[in-house]
Design a protein around this motif. Structure first.
Motif, short mmCIF file in Angstrom:
data_model
loop_
_atom_site.label_atom_id
_atom_site.label_comp_id
_atom_site.label_asym_id
_atom_site.label_seq_id
_atom_site.Cartn_x
_atom_site.Cartn_y
_atom_site.Cartn_z
N TYR A 108 0.83 -1.21 0.00
CA TYR A 108 0.00 0.00 0.00
C TYR A 108 0.86 1.26 0.00
N ALA A 109 1.96 1.24 0.74
CA ALA A 109 2.78 2.44 0.92
C ALA A 109 3.36 2.96 -0.38
N PHE A 110 3.43 2.13 -1.41
CA PHE A 110 3.97 2.56 -2.70
C PHE A 110 2.96 3.31 -3.55
N HIS A 111 1.71 3.39 -3.10
CA HIS A 111 0.65 3.97 -3.93
C HIS A 111 -0.02 5.12 -3.17
N ARG A 112 0.19 6.32 -3.67
CA ARG A 112 -0.33 7.50 -2.98
C ARG A 112 -1.84 7.54 -2.92
N VAL A 113 -2.50 7.11 -3.98
CA VAL A 113 -3.96 7.13 -3.99
C VAL A 113 -4.51 6.24 -2.89
N LEU A 114 -3.94 5.04 -2.74
CA LEU A 114 -4.41 4.12 -1.70
C LEU A 114 -4.14 4.69 -0.31
N LEU A 174 4.63 0.94 9.51
CA LEU A 174 5.59 0.66 8.45
C LEU A 174 6.78 -0.08 9.05
N LEU A 175 7.21 -1.13 8.39
CA LEU A 175 8.35 -1.92 8.83
C LEU A 175 9.40 -1.88 7.74
N ALA A 176 10.53 -1.22 8.03
CA ALA A 176 11.60 -1.07 7.05
C ALA A 176 12.72 -2.05 7.35
N ALA A 199 8.19 6.50 3.26
CA ALA A 199 7.69 6.76 4.61
C ALA A 199 7.38 8.24 4.80
N GLU A 200 8.24 9.11 4.27
CA GLU A 200 7.98 10.55 4.36
C GLU A 200 6.70 10.91 3.61
N GLY A 201 6.49 10.29 2.45
CA GLY A 201 5.27 10.55 1.70
C GLY A 201 4.03 10.10 2.45
N VAL A 202 4.10 8.93 3.09
CA VAL A 202 2.97 8.43 3.86
C VAL A 202 2.66 9.38 5.02
N ALA A 203 3.70 9.85 5.71
CA ALA A 203 3.49 10.76 6.85
C ALA A 203 2.84 12.06 6.40
#
Length: 302
Positions: free
Chosen positions: A151-157, A171-173, A238-242
């Motif tokens: 999911y984290a790779f897709h901004r719309v989701l 998130l687990l990196a 991760a920055e984009g998700v935040a």
């Protein structure tokens, strides 16, 4: 509903020239939409694939205050590794709509949605979901979550996730170099190796380029291999998700080594799980006494 039936629906048919044309062959359907606040979802494991999300979710599912949707199948032929959590796809099924379909919300809230499709020949989507369907009003004291590590790779989701009131993201990196070696060795998602497929490119090609072209269409890709080093840009995503979720207060990020006994001691692993429990607003002293590691092949080591 009454407004749609009496005003909006006839107006749409009129604009399409179908209202007075009984011979119109263009199909038209109506989907009742719900609202994000109706989705009973407290958290999402949104990333990152091959960084230990199976291990983390399997152990977290043992917490008495956690329930993953959909629940894993009870059939050992399907759930051969006996995991307590499986990937969900509710946001994929919403598609490009601004609001989720009401029917989809109902199925998700009832624990009947959304598996990724039958992976074993002879089984239906319904077979992939366990018999732990939710009793109306009986499980809302639990934190309900979904696991989908891409999911984290897709901004719309992730924007959809952000619109669910109160929903948090975990998130687990992991080490990007080790990730690339692991992803390259696990060819299930990027190289089928079937008759007619070209040989796999060397690992160096993926380390030096964001995208690697295929000399011809393969069983799993069309001109581009699915494997990409961009998926190891964990800090970037991760920055984009935040940003999408409005700040770090709704996002908790941890490193795979913090839950791996090969890199930390037992006390450190339990501390990492307790921080996740605290982030989700759950009791920290209820984590199970035996934590397991789930490998790519589905083996468990406890």
């Amino acid at each position: 509903q009454r407004e749609v039936l009496d005003f909006l629906w006839p107006r749409m048919l009129h604009l399409q020239g179908m209202l007075n044309d009984r011979n119109a062959s263009t199909p038209a359907t109506v989907t009742e939409l719900g609202h994000w606040k109706q989705l009973h979802l407290d958290f999402v494991f949104a990333g990152f694939e091959k960084c230990g999300t199976s291990t983390l979710s399997h152990n977290l599912a043992r917490h008495p205050e956690v329930q993953f949707v959909p629940q894993p199948s009870d059939n050992p032929t399907i759930n051969s590794d006996n995991q307590l959590a499986q990937d969900g796809h509710v946001f994929w099924q919403i598609g490009n709509r601004l609001l989720p379909p009401a029917e989809l919300i109902g199925r998700f809230n009832a624990g009947l949605c959304c598996s990724g499709g039958a992976r074993v020949s002879g089984f239906t989507d319904a077979d992939l979901i366990g018999h732990g369907g939710l009793v109306p009003g009986g499980s809302r004291h639990k934190k309900r979550g979904e696991r989908n590590p891409v999911y984290a790779f897709h901004r719309v989701l992730m924007k959809m996730v952000a619109l669910v009131p109160g929903a948090k993201v975990i998130l687990l990196a992991c080490d990007p170099i080790r990730w690339l070696h692991s992803a390259y060795a696990d060819t299930m998602n990027w190289y089928a190796g079937q008759d007619g497929d070209p040989p796999p490119p060397p690992l160096k090609d993926f380390a030096l380029s964001d995208f690697v072209s295929a000399p011809k269409q393969t069983s799993l890709s069309e001109w581009w291999y699915n494997l990409s080093r961009r998926r190891a840009y964990f800090t970037f995503f991760a920055e984009g998700v935040a940003r999408i979720l409005g700040g770090p207060q709704r996002v908790h990020m941890l490193h795979r080594d913090s839950i791996d006994l090969r890199h930390t001691d037992t006390a450190g692993v339990r501390d990492a799980y307790n921080r996740v429990a605290e982030f989700l607003g759950m009791r920290q002293d209820l984590m199970c006494s035996r934590l397991c590691k789930v490998t790519v092949t589905g083996k468990q080591f406890c």
